[in-house]
Scaffold this motif. Sequence first.
Motif, PDB file in Angstrom:
ATOM      1  N   ASN A  55      -7.379   2.328   4.940  1.00  0.00           N
ATOM      2  CA  ASN A  55      -7.157   2.714   3.503  1.00  0.00           C
ATOM      3  C   ASN A  55      -5.788   3.200   3.439  1.00  0.00           C
ATOM      4  O   ASN A  55      -5.333   4.068   4.157  1.00  0.00           O
ATOM      5  N   VAL A  56      -5.082   2.764   2.367  1.00  0.00           N
ATOM      6  CA  VAL A  56      -3.742   3.285   2.001  1.00  0.00           C
ATOM      7  C   VAL A  56      -3.658   3.850   0.897  1.00  0.00           C
ATOM      8  O   VAL A  56      -4.051   3.464  -0.348  1.00  0.00           O
ATOM      9  N   ILE A  57      -3.071   4.964   0.781  1.00  0.00           N
ATOM     10  CA  ILE A  57      -2.312   5.894  -0.556  1.00  0.00           C
ATOM     11  C   ILE A  57      -1.074   5.718  -0.696  1.00  0.00           C
ATOM     12  O   ILE A  57      -0.275   6.054   0.229  1.00  0.00           O
ATOM     13  N   LEU A  58      -0.716   5.128  -1.761  1.00  0.00           N
ATOM     14  CA  LEU A  58       0.961   4.888  -1.835  1.00  0.00           C
ATOM     15  C   LEU A  58       1.433   5.562  -3.014  1.00  0.00           C
ATOM     16  O   LEU A  58       0.650   5.243  -4.089  1.00  0.00           O
ATOM     17  N   THR A  59       2.436   6.487  -2.853  1.00  0.00           N
ATOM     18  CA  THR A  59       3.034   7.184  -3.753  1.00  0.00           C
ATOM     19  C   THR A  59       4.417   6.708  -3.783  1.00  0.00           C
ATOM     20  O   THR A  59       5.172   6.359  -2.860  1.00  0.00           O
ATOM     21  N   GLY A  60       5.139   6.847  -5.143  1.00  0.00           N
ATOM     22  CA  GLY A  60       6.535   6.677  -5.487  1.00  0.00           C
ATOM     23  C   GLY A  60       6.800   7.125  -7.064  1.00  0.00           C
ATOM     24  O   GLY A  60       5.824   7.084  -7.514  1.00  0.00           O
ATOM     25  N   ARG A  61       7.894   6.780  -7.330  1.00  0.00           N
ATOM     26  CA  ARG A  61       8.351   7.080  -8.782  1.00  0.00           C
ATOM     27  C   ARG A  61       8.225   5.774  -9.468  1.00  0.00           C
ATOM     28  O   ARG A  61       8.296   5.773 -10.791  1.00  0.00           O
ATOM     29  N   ARG A  62       8.362   4.712  -8.951  1.00  0.00           N
ATOM     30  CA  ARG A  62       8.467   3.452  -9.747  1.00  0.00           C
ATOM     31  C   ARG A  62       7.060   2.693  -9.861  1.00  0.00           C
ATOM     32  O   ARG A  62       6.632   2.331  -8.984  1.00  0.00           O
ATOM     33  N   LYS A  63       6.632   3.017 -10.889  1.00  0.00           N
ATOM     34  CA  LYS A  63       5.280   2.434 -11.047  1.00  0.00           C
ATOM     35  C   LYS A  63       4.802   0.866 -11.111  1.00  0.00           C
ATOM     36  O   LYS A  63       4.034   0.481 -10.679  1.00  0.00           O
ATOM     37  N   ASP A  64       5.944   0.096 -11.431  1.00  0.00           N
ATOM     38  CA  ASP A  64       5.770  -1.492 -11.368  1.00  0.00           C
ATOM     39  C   ASP A  64       5.758  -1.594 -10.013  1.00  0.00           C
ATOM     40  O   ASP A  64       4.963  -2.583  -9.667  1.00  0.00           O
ATOM     41  N   ARG A  65       6.554  -1.059  -9.164  1.00  0.00           N
ATOM     42  CA  ARG A  65       6.507  -1.363  -7.730  1.00  0.00           C
ATOM     43  C   ARG A  65       5.145  -1.361  -6.913  1.00  0.00           C
ATOM     44  O   ARG A  65       4.688  -1.707  -6.128  1.00  0.00           O
ATOM     45  N   LEU A  66       4.849   0.064  -7.366  1.00  0.00           N
ATOM     46  CA  LEU A  66       3.295   0.488  -6.804  1.00  0.00           C
ATOM     47  C   LEU A  66       2.255  -0.388  -7.331  1.00  0.00           C
ATOM     48  O   LEU A  66       1.424  -0.885  -6.427  1.00  0.00           O
ATOM     49  N   ASN A  67       2.382  -1.000  -8.594  1.00  0.00           N
ATOM     50  CA  ASN A  67       1.266  -2.192  -8.775  1.00  0.00           C
ATOM     51  C   ASN A  67       1.500  -3.165  -8.300  1.00  0.00           C
ATOM     52  O   ASN A  67       0.462  -3.852  -8.099  1.00  0.00           O
ATOM     53  N   ASN A  68       2.759  -3.599  -8.066  1.00  0.00           N
ATOM     54  CA  ASN A  68       2.998  -5.031  -7.185  1.00  0.00           C
ATOM     55  C   ASN A  68       2.426  -4.756  -5.893  1.00  0.00           C
ATOM     56  O   ASN A  68       1.936  -5.678  -5.253  1.00  0.00           O
ATOM     57  N   LEU A  69       2.511  -3.541  -5.308  1.00  0.00           N
ATOM     58  CA  LEU A  69       2.360  -3.461  -3.776  1.00  0.00           C
ATOM     59  C   LEU A  69       0.652  -3.362  -3.833  1.00  0.00           C
ATOM     60  O   LEU A  69      -0.001  -3.958  -2.915  1.00  0.00           O
ATOM     61  N   LYS A  70       0.144  -3.026  -4.851  1.00  0.00           N
ATOM     62  CA  LYS A  70      -1.583  -2.774  -4.808  1.00  0.00           C
ATOM     63  C   LYS A  70      -2.006  -4.137  -4.886  1.00  0.00           C
ATOM     64  O   LYS A  70      -2.892  -4.659  -4.183  1.00  0.00           O
ATOM     65  N   LYS A  71      -1.264  -4.939  -5.756  1.00  0.00           N
ATOM     66  CA  LYS A  71      -1.782  -6.622  -5.908  1.00  0.00           C
ATOM     67  C   LYS A  71      -1.567  -7.129  -4.727  1.00  0.00           C
ATOM     68  O   LYS A  71      -2.467  -7.927  -4.137  1.00  0.00           O
ATOM     69  N   LYS A  72      -0.404  -7.140  -4.113  1.00  0.00           N
ATOM     70  CA  LYS A  72      -0.209  -7.982  -2.914  1.00  0.00           C
ATOM     71  C   LYS A  72      -0.874  -7.257  -1.580  1.00  0.00           C
ATOM     72  O   LYS A  72      -1.429  -7.952  -0.726  1.00  0.00           O
ATOM     73  N   LEU A  73      -1.250  -5.957  -1.476  1.00  0.00           N
ATOM     74  CA  LEU A  73      -1.920  -5.490  -0.052  1.00  0.00           C
ATOM     75  C   LEU A  73      -3.580  -5.343  -0.486  1.00  0.00           C
ATOM     76  O   LEU A  73      -4.161  -5.238   0.603  1.00  0.00           O
ATOM     77  N   GLY A  74      -4.011  -5.433  -1.681  1.00  0.00           N
ATOM     78  CA  GLY A  74      -5.388  -5.249  -1.853  1.00  0.00           C
ATOM     79  C   GLY A  74      -6.239  -6.408  -1.217  1.00  0.00           C
ATOM     80  O   GLY A  74      -7.345  -6.089  -1.062  1.00  0.00           O
ATOM     81  N   LYS A  75      -5.656  -7.300  -0.949  1.00  0.00           N
ATOM     82  CA  LYS A  75      -6.469  -8.496  -0.369  1.00  0.00           C
ATOM     83  C   LYS A  75      -6.745  -8.117   1.177  1.00  0.00           C
ATOM     84  O   LYS A  75      -7.737  -8.595   1.963  1.00  0.00           O
ATOM     85  N   PHE A  76      -5.854  -7.134   1.740  1.00  0.00           N
ATOM     86  CA  PHE A  76      -6.223  -6.999   3.155  1.00  0.00           C
ATOM     87  C   PHE A  76      -6.947  -5.449   3.450  1.00  0.00           C
ATOM     88  O   PHE A  76      -7.749  -5.453   4.155  1.00  0.00           O
ATOM     89  N   SER A  77      -6.937  -4.380   2.346  1.00  0.00           N
ATOM     90  CA  SER A  77      -7.604  -3.216   2.764  1.00  0.00           C
ATOM     91  C   SER A  77      -7.617  -2.660   1.337  1.00  0.00           C
ATOM     92  O   SER A  77      -7.208  -2.996   0.457  1.00  0.00           O
ATOM     93  N   SER A  78      -8.362  -1.406   1.341  1.00  0.00           N
ATOM     94  CA  SER A  78      -8.473  -0.597   0.075  1.00  0.00           C
ATOM     95  C   SER A  78      -6.985   0.229  -0.240  1.00  0.00           C
ATOM     96  O   SER A  78      -6.584   0.738   0.570  1.00  0.00           O
TER      97      SER A  78
END
Length: 251
Positions: free
Chosen positions: A28-51
């Motif tokens: 399970n990964v909790i990801l933080t950062g200041r750039r919301k668009d990049r966080l959203n892209n990471l969630k889309k990309k990695l959501g198929k592997f884990s929560s």
Amino acid sequence: MTKTVLITGATSGFGAACAEIFSRNKWNVILTGRRKDRLNNLKKKLGKFSSVYTSQLDVRNSDEVEKLITNLPQEFRDIDVLVNNAGLALGLDSADEANLEDWDIMVDTNIKGLLYCTKSVLKTMVKKNSGHIVNIGSTAGNWPYPGGNVYGATKSFVQQFSRNLRADLLGTKVKVTNIEPGMAETEFSLVRFKGDSKKAEKVYENADLLQPEDIADIILWVVNTPERVNINTLEVMATCQAWGHLQVHRN
């Protein structure tokens, strides 16, 4: 049982590489950062592997950090590993010419941000007698160079704080590791030179430097060592980098 990792500064460089490798290994990964668009892209990309849980966060704000930890969904509340990756260098001027605001930002991010995030998870880790704090230091915390003044000093702080954490946590099973990378091909120089891509590219020119994936691989290995093993400090450089000769000023 699925483990959970919190990675700060996850939108680029070492943080993004850690996000990917932990996610692909079913954490399970909790990801933080200041750039919301990049966080959203990471969630889309990695959501198929884990929560994946993402949160826009400025680690310099202690209230924001505390709010994040307090309001985590139940699935993500039991944090096994914190990767304190958020950090930056600004400028390469000598101390007498440096920008004081740049110094403040580096201290607030590299030192105070790391402290806020560590403090927010540490009590729970001690209570459950399990967990791992992984701090991203730098060879700049060990070896000075012209223009490295405050950045190097912040990374020296990370090194000493990591050691003192180990001393405080003796008798518990909570681990602490300081990873100290040398030159790596990330957005580090682009940030240091405030978006000047030509200057940034010059830093990496004709050199086979560390890649973000190299450090992510090391971090994954470190947190998977047996319970009896604590990697205190791990300094790593690209093969093409080594220590230079001591400088001598001649009249």
